[in-house]
Design a protein around this motif. Structure first.
Motif, short mmCIF file in Angstrom:
data_model
loop_
_atom_site.label_atom_id
_atom_site.label_comp_id
_atom_site.label_asym_id
_atom_site.label_seq_id
_atom_site.Cartn_x
_atom_site.Cartn_y
_atom_site.Cartn_z
N LEU A 266 0.86 -1.18 0.00
CA LEU A 266 0.00 0.00 0.00
C LEU A 266 0.90 1.23 0.00
O LEU A 266 1.78 1.37 0.83
N ASN A 267 0.71 2.09 -0.96
CA ASN A 267 1.58 3.26 -1.05
C ASN A 267 0.76 4.47 -1.44
O ASN A 267 -0.46 4.40 -1.58
N GLN A 268 1.42 5.56 -1.63
CA GLN A 268 0.75 6.82 -1.88
C GLN A 268 -0.09 6.76 -3.15
O GLN A 268 0.35 6.30 -4.20
N ILE A 269 -1.32 7.22 -3.03
CA ILE A 269 -2.21 7.33 -4.19
C ILE A 269 -2.03 8.72 -4.78
O ILE A 269 -2.16 9.73 -4.09
N LEU A 270 -1.70 8.77 -6.06
CA LEU A 270 -1.33 10.02 -6.72
C LEU A 270 -2.43 10.48 -7.67
O LEU A 270 -2.99 9.68 -8.42
N SER A 271 -2.72 11.75 -7.64
CA SER A 271 -3.72 12.32 -8.54
C SER A 271 -3.11 12.60 -9.89
O SER A 271 -1.93 12.96 -10.01
N GLY A 272 -3.91 12.42 -10.95
CA GLY A 272 -3.44 12.70 -12.29
C GLY A 272 -3.28 14.19 -12.53
O GLY A 272 -3.71 15.03 -11.73
N GLY A 273 -2.64 14.52 -13.66
CA GLY A 273 -2.40 15.91 -13.98
C GLY A 273 -1.12 16.46 -13.41
O GLY A 273 -0.93 17.68 -13.36
N GLN A 274 -0.20 15.59 -12.98
CA GLN A 274 1.06 16.05 -12.42
C GLN A 274 2.21 15.19 -12.93
O GLN A 274 2.03 14.07 -13.39
N TRP A 275 3.42 15.76 -12.83
CA TRP A 275 4.64 15.04 -13.16
C TRP A 275 5.20 14.37 -11.90
O TRP A 275 5.20 14.97 -10.83
N ILE A 276 5.67 13.14 -12.05
CA ILE A 276 6.43 12.46 -11.00
C ILE A 276 7.87 12.41 -11.48
O ILE A 276 8.17 11.84 -12.53
N MET A 277 8.75 13.01 -10.71
CA MET A 277 10.12 13.23 -11.17
C MET A 277 11.09 12.21 -10.59
O MET A 277 10.95 11.75 -9.46
N ASN A 278 12.09 11.86 -11.39
CA ASN A 278 13.25 11.07 -10.96
C ASN A 278 12.86 9.73 -10.34
O ASN A 278 13.31 9.36 -9.26
#
Length: 396
Positions: A266-278
């Motif tokens: 179980l890990n962080q749920i991320l919203s769309g519309g953004q960049w995930i870097m590196n």
């Protein structure tokens, strides 16, 4: 026909076309000259009577009318003989070769090193590949065979691309889709959407998503970002709008204490519309995100063989867990309070996911599910004897 083969290869080369020869570790009884040469020099695996172990060639449905002997690569002389056959193909003008099979080692055969087929099952392939590698430059898989400067990195990245190409070569009847791919392939046939989809097809209102050249959605739920640059270990990825995503590539763990299955934390749920870097993308990693709430059919982690299995061994035959389908639900956004099932299948609640995935004889298999409260994941196993529909209602 060697002169004809050489002339044919010359003609292809004049057209700028490279050619490959085909090799596997078997010699047909109908190929009299080479078969008798192996027979005379004791190059084959043996049966219980210390005679050459002959078995039906199962390469394809058309060719199942002849028998073969398998080269015993634990015999150094047999290995050297095999190397000469490959070298001969290169003198005929072939630019390389496809090296096939190796997984059909009969479990009741015997090698010259004293091992039986069960203990040689994996070791045979190692010796087979080692024999060929020692007399050739490194050659890759089906994709990379014609590339003259192949590196380990390039081969691995090509294999990662192939993993999400939607169409994989297997060793049954040629090339095939996996079970969950078949359903999406049927859908693709009806609506024209491919299995691997440019973001333009899935997120046509998201300008940034459309601009991504090496990211795409696979089936309906996976977001894949490919590494195409040499020595690249970090990758940025854009998450399309109006979806919520989970990073699988950075949050998958190998469960060595149970059955060798990879599981998702179980890990962080991320919203769309953004960049995930590196994001880390070493050679063991495919940059992979998945939509929250996706339902993914799973393959069983057991090791299977196409050979008939001896029930006293730890090998499973493909038909042992007949019609066993396991389904894995990607973590929910919030904890579930209860589950209810409607339809032809009645599911039994069990203590944990290990019970769901364990292999049993068909008569002992049950339709069951387990909910991991901590990870917010549901596991289901169903063994329908015929097509059956069922519905799951989840109360949050």
């Amino acid at each position: 026909h060697e002169a004809d083969i050489t002339a044919e290869n010359d003609a292809y080369h004049q057209l700028g076309v490279s050619t490959l020869c085909y090799f596997n570790p078997y010699v047909s009884t109908k190929y009299t000259r080479l078969f008798n040469e192996c027979l005379t020099n004791d190059y084959f695996l043996k049966n219980n009577s210390q005679l050459p172990y002959l078995f039906s060639y199962d390469g394809d449905i058309i060719s199942r009318h002849f028998f073969v002997g398998s080269i015993d690569f634990s015999n150094e002389n047999a290995g050297q003989w095999y190397q000469k056959q490959i070298a001969k193909s290169l003198t005929l003008g072939f630019d390389g070769f496809m090296l096939d099979f190796g997984e059909y080692t009969p479990i009741n055969s015997f090698a010259s090193n004293g091992e039986n087929g069960l203990s040689m099952h994996n070791h045979f392939i190692e010796l087979y590949q080692k024999t060929v590698y020692e007399m050739t430059i490194p050659i890759g898989g089906y994709v990379c065979e014609l590339y003259s400067n192949l590196s380990t990195e390039l081969l691995v990245r090509w294999l990662q691309i192939g993993t999400f190409a939607g169409f994989m070569h297997d060793e049954t009847e040629g090339s095939a889709c996996t079970q969950n791919h078949i359903e999406i392939a049927h859908e693709a046939h009806l609506n024209g959407l491919p299995l691997a989809r440019h973001d333009l097809l899935s997120y046509f209102n998201d300008k940034t998503a459309i601009e991504q050249e090496y990211a795409f959605t696979f089936e309906n739920d996976f977001l894949v970002s490919l590494v195409v640059n040499q020595n690249q270990l970090l990758q940025n990825i854009y998450l399309p709008q109006n979806e919520k995503w989970i990073d699988i590539s950075s949050n998958i763990q190998y469960d060595s204490g149970t059955d060798g299955r990879f599981r998702i934390d179980l890990n962080q749920i991320l919203s769309g519309g953004q960049w995930i870097m590196n994001v880390q993308v070493d050679l063991f990693t495919i940059l992979l995100f998945i939509r929250v709430g996706s339902i993914i059919p799973l393959l069983d982690p057991s090791v299977f063989t196409l050979n008939p299995s001896n029930k006293s061994t730890s090998l499973y035959n493909l038909n042992d867990p007949l019609r066993r389908l396991m389904i894995f639900q990607i973590p929910f956004e919030s904890p579930a309070h209860s589950f209810s099932f409607n339809g032809a299948v009645q599911f039994q609640s069990v203590e944990n996911w290990i019970t769901v995935v364990q292999i049993e004889p068909l008569a002992n298999l049950i339709d069951c599910f387990a909910y991991d409260q901590q990870q917010r994941v549901i596991w289901l196993a169903v063994t329908p004897q015929k097509q059956a529909l069922f519905e799951i209602t989840i109360d949050f």
